[in-house]
Design an enzyme around this catalytic site. Structure first.
Site: not given
Ligand code: GAR
Length: 194
Positions: A12, A14, A91, A94, A108, A110, A146, A174-175
Site C-alpha cells: 500500500g 501508492n 493484484m 477483473l 490503475n 502499472h 493493462d 515516481q509512482e
Molecule cells: C506497485 O509497483 C504497482 O505499480 C504494482 O504493484 C506495486 C504495489 O505497490 N502494480 C501492479 O503490478 C499491477 N499489476 P504498493 O502496494 O506499495 O503500492
C-alpha cells in the site's frame, strides 16, 4: 471533493501517497474507502491508522466464483458512495462485470511504460529486454489487462548495474508522484465535463 476508493492487495505505498495527497486542503479527492482482497494486507493497517474507512473482502471463500467476489466488492464501493476507483497494487484480474460497472471511473497504476511490459515482473522484463528507459503508467481500466487509455506516465533511466529491485525502487518513487498528480487532473477533467 470527489469520493474515491483505493483498492489494494499488499504493502500500500501508492495508497499512502494518495492518502497524503488527499490530506492537502486543496486536493480535489477524498478517500471514502480502502478495500483489500487480502485481510492481512499491511496497507489495510496503514489505512486504519490513518482513520480511514476500510473493508477486507477476501477472495478465497468465493473460490472460482470471481463474479460473486466482484459483486461483493461493487456493493461495498456503492455503499461507501464512491465515485472513482483507484487500483493501487490490487493484484486481481477483473472480470468485465466490475470493469463495466466502473467504465471511465476506474484508474490503475502499472509499473512500466505501457504498452511496454504489461503483466507481472515488469522490472525484470525491462532489464532483460535491454531497455534504457523504464517507468510507470496510470491508465483507465478497460477489458484488456493493462490496455486502457493512458492518463499519465513517468520515466526513469535503467542503469547498467540495475537489478529488478533497484529498478523497482526507482520506479516506485515516481509512482508516488505520478498517481496523485494524475488523479488530481482526472478530477478536474470530471469537473469541467459535469
Ligand atoms: C506497485 O509497483 C504497482 O505499480 C504494482 O504493484 C506495486 C504495489 O505497490 N502494480 C501492479 O503490478 C499491477 N499489476 P504498493 O502496494 O506499495 O503500492
Amino acid at each position: 471533493k470527489h469520493p474515491i476508493a483505493i483498492l489494494i492487495s499488499g504493502r500500500g505505498s501508492n495508497m499512502r501517497s494518495l492518502i497524503d495527497a488527499c490530506a492537502q486542503p486543496d486536493y480535489p479527492a477524498r478517500i471514502a474507502l480502502v478495500l483489500s482482497n487480502r485481510p492481512d494486507a499491511p496497507g489495510l493497517e496503514t489505512a486504519r491508522e490513518a482513520g480511514l474507512n476500510t473493508v477486507a473482502i477476501d477472495h478465497k471463500p468465493f473460490g472460482k466464483d470471481r463474479a460473486a467476489h466482484e459483486r461483493a466488492v461493487n456493493a461495498a464501493l456503492r455503499d461507501a458512495g464512491v465515485e472513482i476507483v483507484c487500483l493501487a497494487g490490487y493484484m486481481r484480474v477483473l472480470t468485465p462485470y466490475l470493469v463495466h460497472a466502473w467504465q471511465g471511473r476506474m484508474l490503475n497504476i502499472h509499473p512500466s511504460l505501457l504498452p511496454a511490459f504489461p503483466g507481472l515482473h515488469t522490472h525484470a522484463a525491462a532489464i532483460a529486454a535491454g531497455a534504457s528507459t523504464h517507468g510507470c503508467t496510470v491508465h483507465l481500466v478497460t477489458d484488456g489487462v493493462d490496455e486502457g487509455p493512458i492518463l499519465g506516465q513517468a520515466d526513469v533511466p535503467v542503469l547498467k548495474d540495475d537489478s529488478p529491485d533497484t529498478l523497482a525502487a526507482r520506479v516506485l518513487s515516481q509512482e508516488h508522484v505520478l498517481y496523485p498528480a494524475v488523479l488530481a487532473q482526472f478530477c478536474e477533467t470530471l469537473d469541467t465535463h459535469q
